[in-house]
Design a protein around this motif. Structure first.
Motif, short mmCIF file in Angstrom:
data_model
loop_
_atom_site.label_atom_id
_atom_site.label_comp_id
_atom_site.label_asym_id
_atom_site.label_seq_id
_atom_site.Cartn_x
_atom_site.Cartn_y
_atom_site.Cartn_z
N UNK A 15 0.83 -1.20 0.00
CA UNK A 15 0.00 0.00 0.00
C UNK A 15 0.87 1.25 0.00
N UNK A 16 0.21 2.39 -0.18
CA UNK A 16 0.92 3.67 -0.22
C UNK A 16 0.06 4.70 0.50
N UNK A 17 0.59 5.31 1.54
CA UNK A 17 -0.14 6.33 2.28
C UNK A 17 0.74 7.56 2.48
N UNK A 18 0.10 8.71 2.66
CA UNK A 18 0.85 9.94 2.91
C UNK A 18 0.70 10.35 4.36
N UNK A 19 1.71 11.04 4.89
CA UNK A 19 1.67 11.49 6.27
C UNK A 19 1.27 12.96 6.34
N UNK A 20 1.38 13.56 7.52
CA UNK A 20 0.94 14.94 7.71
C UNK A 20 1.77 15.94 6.92
N UNK A 21 2.97 15.54 6.50
CA UNK A 21 3.83 16.42 5.71
C UNK A 21 3.69 16.16 4.21
N UNK A 22 2.84 15.23 3.84
CA UNK A 22 2.66 14.92 2.42
C UNK A 22 3.65 13.92 1.89
N UNK A 23 4.50 13.35 2.75
CA UNK A 23 5.43 12.32 2.31
C UNK A 23 4.70 10.99 2.18
N UNK A 59 -1.67 2.00 6.89
CA UNK A 59 -2.70 3.04 6.86
C UNK A 59 -2.27 4.25 7.69
N UNK A 60 -2.86 5.39 7.35
CA UNK A 60 -2.60 6.63 8.09
C UNK A 60 -3.64 6.78 9.18
N UNK A 61 -3.20 7.15 10.39
CA UNK A 61 -4.12 7.41 11.48
C UNK A 61 -4.63 8.84 11.43
N UNK A 62 -5.66 9.16 12.20
CA UNK A 62 -6.24 10.51 12.16
C UNK A 62 -5.28 11.60 12.61
N UNK A 63 -4.27 11.22 13.40
CA UNK A 63 -3.28 12.20 13.86
C UNK A 63 -2.11 12.32 12.89
N UNK A 64 -2.12 11.52 11.81
CA UNK A 64 -1.09 11.62 10.78
C UNK A 64 0.02 10.61 10.86
#
Length: 329
Positions: A123-131, A181-186
């Motif tokens: 999978x591929x997910x982004x973090x709070x910084x867009x990485x 997966x990304x969590x709600x806090x990033x």
């Protein structure tokens, strides 16, 4: 808390429709998509309509189709700018779909994982910084990329390993990572499947910490501390361990405990519960579309779950889609 909202029995030649898809994913804005793993295309679904497709020809009538060498798509996520990211597992390419007026305008290769040596791509997910973060399934590594697809960091050595304690990025070891997966806090959550565990990548601290699991297979722990719980294993299965992971808007975690044929919920307080399914599975049996008992749902092979808008979408590989709705007690 949870109730069965809908059960759909898909036919072999139709894996989308009636407002939902067999492998359903939602983007940043709540639009829903279908991924046809076997026939190599992705598309946006609106009710019973397939609005557009990308990849190989779907055989369905749409308003827009773009040919692209997508092979065995296994994940889709949406970015805040409206663009979409599709993981094409069959050829190990991550594509970026540029959208305009709710239709795909262009598609480009964001990351060619063949060129940088990934054994496979999950999978591929982004973090709070867009990485972007990618799980290398059998390669036992987690990759971090910037917005342009350049490698920033690699967690893991490529060899299986496990730590129950919190460790730095440099120390972290994994064993076949099936979901991310990304969590709600990033932060980024991973299903460290052959370690039968859920772990969290803490972006700010640059650490990996255990959320659930002991490192051993089983079916124990309901009602207790998730770190003492065990998740199902099957050494005869190529994909041993749980397959699927999802999170809701307050940080509760949902595990598709595939080998135990149940869905487990890890609360944001660290407790674990079974919320659907039962271990006495009947292979090949379709679920009754009017079934309301959460624990009579038949889940022989839970695959890629999704959570959106108080609903948990539970695809079963043989063709059922079960939609649970969260409500008040």
């Amino acid at each position: 808390m949870w109730k069965v909202e809908k059960i759909i029995n898909y036919e072999e030649n139709k894996n989308w429709g009636d407002g939902f898809s067999h492998l359903g994913f939602h983007d940043y804005f709540g639009n829903q998509y279908g991924l046809d793993y076997d026939n190599n295309w992705v598309g946006q679904i609106d009710g019973n309509n397939l609005l557009w497709t990308i990849g190989h020809n779907s055989g369905f009538e749409t308003n827009c189709h773009i040919n692209c060498d997508i092979k065995n798509p296994n994940y889709l996520t949406g970015l805040p700018d409206g663009s979409l990211i599709v993981v094409s597992g069959g050829n190990k390419i991550v594509y970026k779909i540029i959208m305009e007026n709710n239709k795909p305008k262009d598609i480009e290769v964001l990351i060619d994982c063949n060129k940088i040596g990934l054994k496979d791509v999950g999978n591929c997910e982004y973090d709070i910084d867009g990485n972007m973060w990618i799980n290398e399934i059998t390669g036992c590594r987690i990759w971090k990329f910037d917005k342009k697809g350049n490698t920033l960091e690699v967690l893991g050595t490529g060899q299986p390993g496990f730590q129950r304690e919190e460790v730095s990025f440099n120390e972290a070891r994994f064993n076949w990572i099936y979901d991310l997966r990304r969590g709600p806090e990033g932060n980024i959550y991973i299903l460290d499947s052959k370690n039968y565990a859920v772990r969290k990548i803490n972006i700010d601290k640059e650490t990996v910490e255990l959320i659930a699991g002991t490192g051993k297979p089983g079916y124990t722990g309901d009602g207790g501390d998730a770190k003492d719980a065990t998740f199902g294993g099957n050494k005869e299965s190529y994909f041993d361990g749980p397959w699927s992971l999802s999170l809701d808007e307050v940080g509760n975690i949902y595990v598709g405990d595939t080998q135990n044929h149940v869905v487990r919920m890890i609360t944001n307080k660290g407790k674990v519960y079974t919320i659907a399914g039962n271990i006495n599975v009947i292979k090949g049996r379709k679920n009754r579309t009017n079934e309301k008992d959460l624990f009579k749902i038949n889940l022989p092979l839970i695959c890629s779950m999704d959570y959106y808008d108080r609903r948990l979408y539970i695809p079963e590989w043989d063709g059922d889609l079960i939609i649970l709705k969260k409500g008040s007690k």
